[in-house]
Scaffold this motif. Structure first.
Motif, short mmCIF file in Angstrom:
data_model
loop_
_atom_site.label_atom_id
_atom_site.label_comp_id
_atom_site.label_asym_id
_atom_site.label_seq_id
_atom_site.Cartn_x
_atom_site.Cartn_y
_atom_site.Cartn_z
N THR A 143 0.83 -1.21 0.00
CA THR A 143 0.00 0.00 0.00
C THR A 143 0.86 1.26 0.00
OG1 THR A 143 -0.14 -0.05 2.43
CG2 THR A 143 -1.88 -1.16 1.20
N ASN A 144 0.36 2.28 -0.71
CA ASN A 144 1.04 3.59 -0.78
C ASN A 144 2.50 3.46 -1.18
OD1 ASN A 144 -1.35 4.88 0.19
ND2 ASN A 144 -0.77 4.32 2.28
N SER A 145 2.77 2.57 -2.13
CA SER A 145 4.16 2.27 -2.49
C SER A 145 4.41 2.47 -3.98
CB SER A 145 4.50 0.83 -2.08
OG SER A 145 3.52 -0.07 -2.56
N LYS A 146 5.67 2.60 -4.33
CA LYS A 146 6.09 2.72 -5.72
C LYS A 146 6.79 1.44 -6.14
CE LYS A 146 8.65 6.21 -4.52
NZ LYS A 146 9.56 7.39 -4.58
N LEU A 147 7.01 1.26 -7.42
CA LEU A 147 7.70 0.07 -7.91
C LEU A 147 9.13 0.03 -7.36
CD1 LEU A 147 6.58 -0.16 -11.64
CD2 LEU A 147 5.69 -1.40 -9.67
N TYR A 148 9.57 -1.16 -7.02
CA TYR A 148 10.89 -1.31 -6.40
C TYR A 148 12.03 -0.87 -7.31
CZ TYR A 148 11.97 -5.55 -9.11
OH TYR A 148 12.25 -6.44 -10.12
N THR A 149 11.79 -0.79 -8.60
CA THR A 149 12.83 -0.37 -9.54
C THR A 149 12.90 1.15 -9.69
OG1 THR A 149 11.21 -0.68 -11.32
CG2 THR A 149 12.74 -2.49 -10.88
N GLU A 150 11.98 1.88 -9.07
CA GLU A 150 11.91 3.33 -9.23
C GLU A 150 12.67 4.10 -8.16
OE1 GLU A 150 7.76 4.26 -9.42
OE2 GLU A 150 7.51 3.46 -11.45
N VAL A 151 13.36 3.42 -7.29
CA VAL A 151 14.11 4.06 -6.21
C VAL A 151 15.60 4.02 -6.54
CG1 VAL A 151 14.72 3.94 -3.76
CG2 VAL A 151 12.38 3.47 -4.49
#
Length: 244
Positions: free
Chosen positions: A175-183
């Protein structure tokens, strides 16, 4: 798991700084020293159970156990400062935090992945977490004795201390998260992985700098936590050019 056998040795261990996981008392045992063991275990926050003769025999395999035994961790736990000392030797250190993961096989698999991905250490919660027992050690394929493991009494305080030391906190959450590759992972990072059913706790999530998720193509909502750990930790090292 290592065992302490006998009434007096167990009581002495409870009254010392020895780290204990569980106290086992043969059902029906009575007396002052038994009462003292129960009181001391409660005071230390060590789980204490009365067990049947069959189970006690299976646990101890010792006819001279005097109806009392205690298990203790088979490995040495490190302090947070000891983990940080090693982490600071790296340009972009990596630490893994397990927030109330309760399956011993998952913990063992994550320890193995953390060690293989170059993490400086793994922090586990002292309460509501799987014990570091024989199953964990076996599943870790030796990693449990190679990577530094720390037990945190208060995870919130631990996270805040890591932030003070310059770490960015990354939590795996649906929840309330971005794709792990976008950090951008080219910074000092502590990755938090949560409970198998509930995920990371809200208080923990609120302390994170980023919440990340792995996209799912199937009908099942999430991956096993140990599988997710592998994907995330090696994405971090991929971005860093596998500069171990």
């Amino acid at each position: 798991m290592q065992l302490i056998i006998g009434r007096k040795p167990v009581l002495e261990a409870l009254n010392s700084d020895a780290k204990l996981d569980h106290v086992y008392i043969l059902y029906g045992q009575r007396g002052g020293i038994i009462d003292a063991i129960i009181v001391a275990a409660k005071k230390r926050g060590v789980k204490c159970s009365q067990v049947t003769a069959e189970k006690f025999k299976h646990i101890t395999k010792n006819p001279n156990a005097q109806g009392v035994a205690a298990s203790r961790p088979a490995i040495h736990f490190y302090t947070l400062e000891e983990i940080l000392k090693e982490a600071k030797q790296q340009t972009y250190p990596l630490i893994v935090i397990l927030d109330s993961i309760q399956d011993t096989h998952n913990v063992g698999a994550i320890l193995r992945t953390a060690e293989c991905s170059g993490a400086s250490g793994v922090i586990i919660t002292k309460h509501n977490s799987a014990p570091i027992n024989e199953t964990v050690i076996k599943t870790s394929a030796g990693a449990a004795s190679q990577i530094k493991i720390c037990q945190a009494n208060n995870l919130s305080h631990t996270i805040k201390h890591l932030k003070e030391e310059g770490f960015w906190i990354i939590g795996a959450s649906l929840t309330n998260s971005k794709l792990y590759t976008e950090v951008d992972y080219n910074i000092p990072i502590a990755v938090i992985l949560g409970n198998e059913e509930k995920g990371i706790r809200k208080l923990t999530a609120d302390l994170c700098d980023h919440l990340i998720k792995i996209p799912m193509a199937g009908k099942i909502q999430s991956l096993n936590v140990s599988v997710a750990a592998g994907i995330i930790l090696f994405e971090i090292q991929k971005q860093r050019g596998f500069a171990f």
